[in-house]
Write a protein that holds these residues in place. Sequence first.
Motif, PDB file in Angstrom:
ATOM      1  N   GLN A   1       0.838  -1.201   0.000  1.00  0.00           N
ATOM      2  CA  GLN A   1       0.000   0.000   0.000  1.00  0.00           C
ATOM      3  C   GLN A   1       0.871   1.247   0.000  1.00  0.00           C
ATOM      4  OE1 GLN A   1      -2.727  -0.355   3.335  1.00  0.00           O
ATOM      5  NE2 GLN A   1      -4.317  -1.152   1.969  1.00  0.00           N
ATOM      6  N   ALA A   2       0.333   2.302  -0.515  1.00  0.00           N
ATOM      7  CA  ALA A   2       1.031   3.583  -0.485  1.00  0.00           C
ATOM      8  C   ALA A   2       1.406   3.933   0.950  1.00  0.00           C
ATOM      9  CB  ALA A   2       0.163   4.677  -1.087  1.00  0.00           C
TER      10      ALA A   2
ATOM     11  N   THR B   1       4.389  -3.278  -7.010  1.00  0.00           N
ATOM     12  CA  THR B   1       3.121  -2.605  -7.250  1.00  0.00           C
ATOM     13  C   THR B   1       2.707  -1.904  -5.969  1.00  0.00           C
ATOM     14  OG1 THR B   1       2.449  -4.280  -8.848  1.00  0.00           O
ATOM     15  CG2 THR B   1       0.729  -2.861  -7.965  1.00  0.00           C
ATOM     16  N   VAL B   2       2.495  -0.604  -6.080  1.00  0.00           N
ATOM     17  CA  VAL B   2       2.065   0.192  -4.934  1.00  0.00           C
ATOM     18  C   VAL B   2       0.635   0.635  -5.169  1.00  0.00           C
ATOM     19  CG1 VAL B   2       2.550   2.184  -3.478  1.00  0.00           C
ATOM     20  CG2 VAL B   2       4.429   0.993  -4.628  1.00  0.00           C
ATOM     21  N   SER B   3      -0.235   0.216  -4.302  1.00  0.00           N
ATOM     22  CA  SER B   3      -1.645   0.560  -4.442  1.00  0.00           C
ATOM     23  C   SER B   3      -1.971   1.840  -3.667  1.00  0.00           C
ATOM     24  CB  SER B   3      -2.515  -0.584  -3.940  1.00  0.00           C
ATOM     25  OG  SER B   3      -2.297  -0.805  -2.562  1.00  0.00           O
ATOM     26  N   SER B   4      -2.901   2.578  -4.195  1.00  0.00           N
ATOM     27  CA  SER B   4      -3.268   3.862  -3.549  1.00  0.00           C
ATOM     28  C   SER B   4      -4.379   3.673  -2.527  1.00  0.00           C
ATOM     29  CB  SER B   4      -3.718   4.852  -4.615  1.00  0.00           C
ATOM     30  OG  SER B   4      -4.791   4.321  -5.355  1.00  0.00           O
TER      31      SER B   4
ATOM     32  N   SER C   1       8.086   4.927   2.352  1.00  0.00           N
ATOM     33  CA  SER C   1       7.120   5.943   1.902  1.00  0.00           C
ATOM     34  C   SER C   1       6.771   5.742   0.432  1.00  0.00           C
ATOM     35  CB  SER C   1       7.695   7.350   2.120  1.00  0.00           C
ATOM     36  OG  SER C   1       8.019   7.559   3.476  1.00  0.00           O
TER      37      SER C   1
ATOM     38  N   LYS D   1       5.034   5.243  -3.108  1.00  0.00           N
ATOM     39  CA  LYS D   1       3.961   5.938  -3.787  1.00  0.00           C
ATOM     40  C   LYS D   1       3.496   5.097  -4.982  1.00  0.00           C
ATOM     41  CE  LYS D   1       6.313  10.335  -2.867  1.00  0.00           C
ATOM     42  NZ  LYS D   1       6.875  11.569  -3.480  1.00  0.00           N
ATOM     43  N   PRO D   2       2.276   5.298  -5.427  1.00  0.00           N
ATOM     44  CA  PRO D   2       1.811   4.552  -6.614  1.00  0.00           C
ATOM     45  C   PRO D   2       2.725   4.741  -7.819  1.00  0.00           C
ATOM     46  CG  PRO D   2      -0.050   5.544  -5.484  1.00  0.00           C
ATOM     47  CD  PRO D   2       1.182   6.068  -4.801  1.00  0.00           C
ATOM     48  N   GLU D   3       3.337   5.900  -7.934  1.00  0.00           N
ATOM     49  CA  GLU D   3       4.226   6.134  -9.077  1.00  0.00           C
ATOM     50  C   GLU D   3       5.541   5.373  -8.975  1.00  0.00           C
ATOM     51  OE1 GLU D   3       2.723   8.438  -7.159  1.00  0.00           O
ATOM     52  OE2 GLU D   3       4.005  10.215  -6.869  1.00  0.00           O
ATOM     53  N   ASP D   4       5.781   4.697  -7.866  1.00  0.00           N
ATOM     54  CA  ASP D   4       6.951   3.820  -7.759  1.00  0.00           C
ATOM     55  C   ASP D   4       6.690   2.454  -8.382  1.00  0.00           C
ATOM     56  OD1 ASP D   4       7.473   5.131  -4.473  1.00  0.00           O
ATOM     57  OD2 ASP D   4       8.600   5.641  -6.283  1.00  0.00           O
ATOM     58  N   THR D   5       5.448   2.209  -8.759  1.00  0.00           N
ATOM     59  CA  THR D   5       5.101   0.939  -9.383  1.00  0.00           C
ATOM     60  C   THR D   5       5.902   0.740 -10.653  1.00  0.00           C
ATOM     61  OG1 THR D   5       2.870   0.908  -8.464  1.00  0.00           O
ATOM     62  CG2 THR D   5       3.249  -0.371 -10.475  1.00  0.00           C
TER      63      THR D   5
END
Length: 126
Positions: free
Chosen positions: A13-14, A123-126, A85, A87-91
């Motif tokens: 998760q984010a 995969t980082v979920s928001s 920390s 973030k979804p953009e790290d996916t």
Amino acid sequence: EVQLQASGGGLVQAGGSLRLSCVASGFTFDDSVVAWFRQAPGKEREGVSFINNSDGITRYADSVKGRFSISSDNAKNTAYLQMNSLKPEDTAVYYCAAAPYYLSERELADWEYDYWGRGTQLTVSS
């Protein structure tokens, strides 16, 4: 035979944390440099972080500074990427790469690296 084995990816998760590992073999790890790259769908591969295993110098992309930390354990021929920390953009798919020599510039340029491992998906979920 040179091998780089990346592992540790997953779904988080984010705001969460994860640590990637890259186990190397087939070259002198102590004299090498290791970097992490990532590639998100539809985007170019991006250099994330670098470490020089002979002197411990590190570099980070601006997008991850203050959140990611690279380290290596020369006794284990292993490099790590601690990611906090998130973030979804790290996916992205994360790759480790290595070169058997010292780098003092262009440390996050993928063309500087001779060896590449298979990627591990984050995969980082928001």
